[in-house]
Motif scaffolding. Sequence first.
Motif, PDB file in Angstrom:
ATOM      1  N   HIS A 175     -13.786  77.282  74.555  1.00  0.00           N
ATOM      2  CA  HIS A 175     -15.017  77.705  73.713  1.00  0.00           C
ATOM      3  C   HIS A 175     -15.713  78.943  74.268  1.00  0.00           C
ATOM      4  O   HIS A 175     -15.113  79.323  75.724  1.00  0.00           O
ATOM      5  CB  HIS A 175     -15.966  76.500  73.718  1.00  0.00           C
ATOM      6  N   TYR A 176     -16.719  79.480  73.876  1.00  0.00           N
ATOM      7  CA  TYR A 176     -17.341  80.357  74.826  1.00  0.00           C
ATOM      8  C   TYR A 176     -18.559  79.961  75.232  1.00  0.00           C
ATOM      9  O   TYR A 176     -19.771  79.352  74.454  1.00  0.00           O
ATOM     10  CB  TYR A 176     -18.028  81.542  73.707  1.00  0.00           C
ATOM     11  N   GLY A 186     -22.311  78.828  76.479  1.00  0.00           N
ATOM     12  CA  GLY A 186     -23.454  79.286  76.141  1.00  0.00           C
ATOM     13  C   GLY A 186     -23.694  79.538  74.903  1.00  0.00           C
ATOM     14  O   GLY A 186     -24.516  78.999  74.053  1.00  0.00           O
ATOM     15  N   MET A 187     -22.863  80.311  74.208  1.00  0.00           N
ATOM     16  CA  MET A 187     -22.938  80.817  72.676  1.00  0.00           C
ATOM     17  C   MET A 187     -22.333  79.576  71.812  1.00  0.00           C
ATOM     18  O   MET A 187     -23.082  79.355  70.803  1.00  0.00           O
ATOM     19  CB  MET A 187     -21.852  81.783  72.655  1.00  0.00           C
ATOM     20  N   THR A 188     -21.446  78.702  72.431  1.00  0.00           N
ATOM     21  CA  THR A 188     -21.120  77.320  71.594  1.00  0.00           C
ATOM     22  C   THR A 188     -22.212  76.479  71.541  1.00  0.00           C
ATOM     23  O   THR A 188     -22.564  75.932  70.601  1.00  0.00           O
ATOM     24  CB  THR A 188     -19.905  76.951  72.297  1.00  0.00           C
ATOM     25  N   LYS A 206     -25.429  76.986  71.789  1.00  0.00           N
ATOM     26  CA  LYS A 206     -26.517  77.557  70.883  1.00  0.00           C
ATOM     27  C   LYS A 206     -26.216  77.403  69.428  1.00  0.00           C
ATOM     28  O   LYS A 206     -27.076  77.338  68.569  1.00  0.00           O
ATOM     29  CB  LYS A 206     -26.756  79.150  71.222  1.00  0.00           C
ATOM     30  N   ALA A 207     -24.961  78.018  68.959  1.00  0.00           N
ATOM     31  CA  ALA A 207     -24.456  77.428  67.757  1.00  0.00           C
ATOM     32  C   ALA A 207     -24.631  75.910  67.300  1.00  0.00           C
ATOM     33  O   ALA A 207     -25.142  75.816  66.116  1.00  0.00           O
ATOM     34  CB  ALA A 207     -22.909  77.968  67.578  1.00  0.00           C
TER      35      ALA A 207
END
Length: 165
Positions: free
Chosen positions: A65-66, A68-70, A72-73
């Motif tokens: 996964h990414y 921080g971005m994950t 938030k999504a």
Amino acid sequence: MSVSVQEADFDAGAEIAALSAGRDDVGAVASFTGLVRADKPADAGADARVGADAPPTVQAMTLEHYPGMTEKALEAIVDEARGRWDIYGVRVIHRVGRLVPGDRIVFVAVASAHRGEAFAACEFIMDYLKTRAPFWKKEETPQGGRWVDARESDDHAAGRWDAGK
């Protein structure tokens, strides 16, 4: 609301209990627990073993996964569910790292006053998670590793909620 992306396993029963602990307004908790499946050949010919007797075609799966971005999504998906249904609590856990068939991979639970709201929000979160959260899956098979493409069926499942916007 609580969202976690983690390598560690989770206790679905404890997570469900936590959603309604100390609350007398919760009338329903709907949940989904996804497991890593050892896909097996559906039909490999008359002489081959199929179904439960067949050797697995997926021996393990690695999820990336990414960071921080994950998260938030996932939080945005939960926020959208909160805007659509009257829900009191949500717990989303998605595991990353190397997992083998039978391992728990994802957990979604929703608390509400009524089962309809809880079921709908839980299904919505899971459908959107499958299509909007940045996770990448690599399967280990007897033939080697392969990255898993998005499924049209997942897009279709998420798309049915778009009409309700």
